[in-house]
Motif scaffolding. Structure first.
Motif, mmCIF file in Angstrom:
data_model
loop_
_atom_site.group_PDB
_atom_site.id
_atom_site.type_symbol
_atom_site.label_atom_id
_atom_site.label_comp_id
_atom_site.label_asym_id
_atom_site.label_seq_id
_atom_site.Cartn_x
_atom_site.Cartn_y
_atom_site.Cartn_z
ATOM 1 N N VAL A 139 0.835 -1.200 0.000
ATOM 2 C CA VAL A 139 0.000 0.000 0.000
ATOM 3 C C VAL A 139 0.870 1.250 0.000
ATOM 4 C CG1 VAL A 139 -1.645 1.342 1.363
ATOM 5 C CG2 VAL A 139 -1.968 -1.117 1.088
ATOM 6 N N LEU A 140 1.929 1.228 0.818
ATOM 7 C CA LEU A 140 2.812 2.392 0.875
ATOM 8 C C LEU A 140 3.497 2.632 -0.464
ATOM 9 C CD1 LEU A 140 4.446 1.882 4.397
ATOM 10 C CD2 LEU A 140 2.667 3.507 3.762
ATOM 11 N N TYR A 141 3.981 1.546 -1.092
ATOM 12 C CA TYR A 141 4.630 1.689 -2.398
ATOM 13 C C TYR A 141 3.628 2.220 -3.429
ATOM 14 C CZ TYR A 141 8.759 -0.845 -0.755
ATOM 15 O OH TYR A 141 9.885 -1.225 -0.085
ATOM 16 N N ALA A 142 2.403 1.679 -3.402
ATOM 17 C CA ALA A 142 1.395 2.132 -4.356
ATOM 18 C C ALA A 142 1.076 3.612 -4.150
ATOM 19 C CB ALA A 142 0.132 1.288 -4.226
ATOM 20 N N ARG A 143 1.008 4.023 -2.887
ATOM 21 C CA ARG A 143 0.729 5.427 -2.598
ATOM 22 C C ARG A 143 1.837 6.326 -3.129
ATOM 23 N NH1 ARG A 143 0.675 7.279 3.523
ATOM 24 N NH2 ARG A 143 2.914 7.130 3.140
ATOM 25 N N GLU A 144 3.087 5.902 -2.910
ATOM 26 C CA GLU A 144 4.202 6.716 -3.395
ATOM 27 C C GLU A 144 4.255 6.729 -4.919
ATOM 28 O OE1 GLU A 144 6.007 8.738 -1.558
ATOM 29 O OE2 GLU A 144 4.669 8.071 0.046
ATOM 30 N N ASP A 145 3.919 5.604 -5.545
ATOM 31 C CA ASP A 145 3.871 5.584 -7.010
ATOM 32 C C ASP A 145 2.816 6.547 -7.533
ATOM 33 O OD1 ASP A 145 5.894 3.746 -7.216
ATOM 34 O OD2 ASP A 145 4.571 2.008 -7.418
ATOM 35 N N GLU A 146 1.668 6.595 -6.839
ATOM 36 C CA GLU A 146 0.597 7.505 -7.270
ATOM 37 C C GLU A 146 1.015 8.955 -7.065
ATOM 38 O OE1 GLU A 146 -3.130 8.514 -8.870
ATOM 39 O OE2 GLU A 146 -1.872 6.717 -8.924
ATOM 40 N N ARG A 147 1.686 9.235 -5.965
ATOM 41 C CA ARG A 147 2.175 10.593 -5.739
ATOM 42 C C ARG A 147 3.184 10.991 -6.817
ATOM 43 N NH1 ARG A 147 3.223 10.697 0.847
ATOM 44 N NH2 ARG A 147 1.049 10.991 1.464
ATOM 45 N N ARG A 148 4.057 10.057 -7.175
ATOM 46 C CA ARG A 148 5.035 10.343 -8.216
ATOM 47 C C ARG A 148 4.345 10.618 -9.550
ATOM 48 N NH1 ARG A 148 7.499 5.902 -7.951
ATOM 49 N NH2 ARG A 148 8.954 6.515 -6.312
ATOM 50 N N ARG A 149 3.291 9.827 -9.846
ATOM 51 C CA ARG A 149 2.559 10.033 -11.095
ATOM 52 C C ARG A 149 1.915 11.417 -11.119
ATOM 53 N NH1 ARG A 149 -2.386 10.148 -13.038
ATOM 54 N NH2 ARG A 149 -3.318 9.831 -10.989
ATOM 55 N N LEU A 150 1.284 11.782 -10.003
ATOM 56 C CA LEU A 150 0.639 13.095 -9.949
ATOM 57 C C LEU A 150 1.663 14.229 -10.056
ATOM 58 C CD1 LEU A 150 -2.043 12.547 -7.170
ATOM 59 C CD2 LEU A 150 -2.434 12.910 -9.610
ATOM 60 N N ARG A 151 2.820 14.037 -9.418
ATOM 61 C CA ARG A 151 3.855 15.060 -9.497
ATOM 62 C C ARG A 151 4.314 15.258 -10.937
ATOM 63 N NH1 ARG A 151 6.509 13.347 -5.599
ATOM 64 N NH2 ARG A 151 8.011 12.000 -6.654
ATOM 65 N N HIS A 152 4.491 14.149 -11.648
ATOM 66 C CA HIS A 152 4.889 14.251 -13.050
ATOM 67 C C HIS A 152 3.797 14.897 -13.897
ATOM 68 C CE1 HIS A 152 7.987 10.765 -12.528
ATOM 69 N NE2 HIS A 152 8.422 11.915 -12.064
ATOM 70 N N GLU A 153 2.538 14.511 -13.609
ATOM 71 C CA GLU A 153 1.425 15.095 -14.360
ATOM 72 C C GLU A 153 1.368 16.604 -14.148
ATOM 73 O OE1 GLU A 153 -0.869 13.896 -16.380
ATOM 74 O OE2 GLU A 153 -1.196 11.769 -15.988
ATOM 75 N N LEU A 154 1.512 17.041 -12.896
ATOM 76 C CA LEU A 154 1.461 18.467 -12.600
ATOM 77 C C LEU A 154 2.625 19.209 -13.244
ATOM 78 C CD1 LEU A 154 0.433 18.295 -8.832
ATOM 79 C CD2 LEU A 154 -0.981 19.088 -10.726
ATOM 80 N N HIS A 155 3.793 18.570 -13.194
ATOM 81 C CA HIS A 155 4.989 19.229 -13.738
ATOM 82 C C HIS A 155 4.949 19.287 -15.262
ATOM 83 C CE1 HIS A 155 9.180 19.370 -15.212
ATOM 84 N NE2 HIS A 155 9.373 20.188 -14.185
ATOM 85 N N ASP A 156 4.519 18.181 -15.888
ATOM 86 C CA ASP A 156 4.625 18.091 -17.343
ATOM 87 C C ASP A 156 3.452 18.710 -18.082
ATOM 88 O OD1 ASP A 156 6.966 16.741 -16.870
ATOM 89 O OD2 ASP A 156 6.098 14.742 -17.145
ATOM 90 N N SER A 157 2.272 18.687 -17.478
ATOM 91 C CA SER A 157 1.105 19.190 -18.211
ATOM 92 C C SER A 157 0.595 20.517 -17.658
ATOM 93 C CB SER A 157 -0.020 18.150 -18.178
ATOM 94 O OG SER A 157 -0.407 17.878 -16.833
ATOM 95 N N LEU A 158 0.322 20.550 -16.358
ATOM 96 C CA LEU A 158 -0.252 21.761 -15.786
ATOM 97 C C LEU A 158 0.796 22.851 -15.580
ATOM 98 C CD1 LEU A 158 -2.949 22.852 -14.820
ATOM 99 C CD2 LEU A 158 -2.415 21.994 -12.538
ATOM 100 N N GLY A 159 1.998 22.467 -15.223
ATOM 101 C CA GLY A 159 3.051 23.447 -14.963
ATOM 102 C C GLY A 159 3.323 24.372 -16.135
ATOM 103 N N PRO A 160 3.582 23.849 -17.349
ATOM 104 C CA PRO A 160 3.843 24.742 -18.492
ATOM 105 C C PRO A 160 2.681 25.673 -18.819
ATOM 106 C CG PRO A 160 4.548 22.507 -18.975
ATOM 107 C CD PRO A 160 3.802 22.442 -17.692
ATOM 108 N N ILE A 161 1.440 25.190 -18.653
ATOM 109 C CA ILE A 161 0.280 26.047 -18.931
ATOM 110 C C ILE A 161 0.259 27.241 -17.986
ATOM 111 C CG2 ILE A 161 -2.237 26.161 -18.966
ATOM 112 C CD1 ILE A 161 -2.297 23.251 -19.769
ATOM 113 N N LEU A 162 0.436 26.978 -16.691
ATOM 114 C CA LEU A 162 0.404 28.067 -15.713
ATOM 115 C C LEU A 162 1.583 29.012 -15.898
ATOM 116 C CD1 LEU A 162 -0.684 26.094 -12.514
ATOM 117 C CD2 LEU A 162 -2.094 27.495 -14.028
ATOM 118 N N ALA A 163 2.748 28.458 -16.228
ATOM 119 C CA ALA A 163 3.905 29.319 -16.468
ATOM 120 C C ALA A 163 3.656 30.235 -17.664
ATOM 121 C CB ALA A 163 5.150 28.464 -16.700
ATOM 122 N N GLY A 164 3.036 29.694 -18.726
ATOM 123 C CA GLY A 164 2.722 30.508 -19.896
ATOM 124 C C GLY A 164 1.725 31.600 -19.583
ATOM 125 N N ILE A 165 0.723 31.272 -18.746
ATOM 126 C CA ILE A 165 -0.269 32.287 -18.358
ATOM 127 C C ILE A 165 0.404 33.409 -17.569
ATOM 128 C CG2 ILE A 165 -2.297 32.688 -16.915
ATOM 129 C CD1 ILE A 165 -3.256 29.897 -17.681
#
Length: 354
Positions: A139-165
């Motif tokens: 469960v702990l590993y799965a939680r950390e994997d999900e956090r890592r996925r969300l961090r990448h999603e925020l950095h790769d998709s949402l981050g550039p949009i907000l920086a451009g705005i």
């Protein structure tokens, strides 16, 4: 604190010997750090204190290991004693001969019988604790994997949009006094980018938990998804067939544990997607019921399971969701035709918050 590996009680015979072995086993049980260490310790004590040529202890495989520990070399006819827990077999203890070639005395047989009778529940509990530890780690590993996925999603998709705005707003501020028309055009473009950012945030939230479950609950959310799917099929000009959907339910489907609610919703949505894409069906019925657990049944009158194509990922996802909760998954094509998907999901009481 004493090191259990250095436990060396004084020698004795008769009842004192039995007490000495019981004391050594209790010491090992108290200080063992892991189930495999406990098994090895019990085997070592029996091998050393009873001077046996061979000792093998088995309590069955668990997610933490094979559940087997052995020491020595078999000599002569082995003696196998069953380990039981609540009247059911939970493993076995096998010994053979003395290290000097002599048979095991009767008094030591009695000691082994007593150990086997009392060891079953203890070792069964040790195995469960080991499995629980591994499950918690998973469960702990799965939680950390999900956090890592969300961090990448925020950095790769949402981050550039907000920086451009942010950069666009700085540029618009500079243009407001000198070139107001160009500034207005830039602000309009930034509004579109902001809407894209909002849509991306919603997408990320939906990967965690479908908003419809929070807003409506399981049953209304499934009904809404069915209505949306039917509307999309009616508006699809390339769709030759239209499916008539029905939803039936039995029992209280409110206040389910979140993990069960999400699994049931995702399974229904995936099953309905398969019906819409691959079945060629005219009718499809969704049955949801709750007794001790939740039962999901999706039945259509299409070409049947064996005639479908491109169904691997969807069915695999449904099967995995059921397995994660200890449930069951069945897909079949009844003799009358069509396809029937049945999933059962156990519902365990939610632990009270402290």
């Amino acid at each position: 604190m004493l090191d259990p590996r250095r436990w060396r009680p004084e020698r004795a015979s008769g009842p004192r010997r039995r007490d000495r072995i019981a004391s050594a086993l209790a010491f090992r049980l108290e200080h063992a750090q892991a189930p495999d260490e406990l098994l090895a310790g019990v085997v070592a004590i029996l091998h050393g204190e009873l001077e046996l040529a061979f000792v093998r202890l088995e309590i069955g495989p668990g997610v933490w290991g094979d559940g087997v520990a052995a020491i020595g070399t078999p000599v002569g006819e082995p003696l196998t004693l069953p380990l039981t827990y609540q009247g059911h077999p939970s493993g076995q203890l096998t010994v053979s001969g003395r290290r000097r070639g002599r048979p095991v005395p009767r008094r030591d047989h009695l000691v082994l019988l007593e150990i086997a009778r009392n060891a079953g529940p203890v070792l069964h509990t040790a195995r469960l604790l080991g499995d629980l530890r591994q499950s918690l780690d998973g469960v702990l590993y799965a939680r950390e994997d999900e956090r890592r996925r969300l961090r990448h999603e925020l950095h790769d998709s949402l981050g550039p949009i907000l920086a451009g705005i942010s950069l666009g707003l700085h540029a618009a501020r500079r243009l407001m006094t000198r070139e107001p028309e160009q500034a207005d055009e830039l602000v309009s473009h930034l509004e579109q980018e902001l809407q894209a950012a909002i849509a991306e945030v919603r997408r990320l939230f939906e990967t965690l938990r479908p908003p419809a479950l929070d807003q409506l609950g399981l049953l209304p959310a499934v009904r809404e998804h069915i209505d949306l799917l039917a509307t999309r099929m009616r508006s699809d000009e390339d769709s030759a067939e239209q499916v008539s959907f029905e939803l039936h339910h039995v029992g209280d489907l409110a206040a389910l544990p979140a993990i069960v609610e999400i699994a049931a919703y995702r399974i229904v949505c995936e099953a309905l997607t398969n019906v819409a894409r691959h079945s060629g069906a005219h009718t499809c019925t969704v049955n949801l019921s709750r007794d001790k657990g939740v039962r999901v049944e999706v039945v259509d009158d299409g070409v049947g399971y064996s005639g479908r194509s491109g169904r691997g990922l969807g069915l695999g996802s449904m099967r995995e969701r059921a397995a994660e909760l200890g449930g069951t998954f069945l897909i079949e094509s009844p003799p009358a035709g069509g396809t029937r998907v049945v999933v059962t999901l156990p519902v365990h009481p939610v632990p009270a918050s402290r």
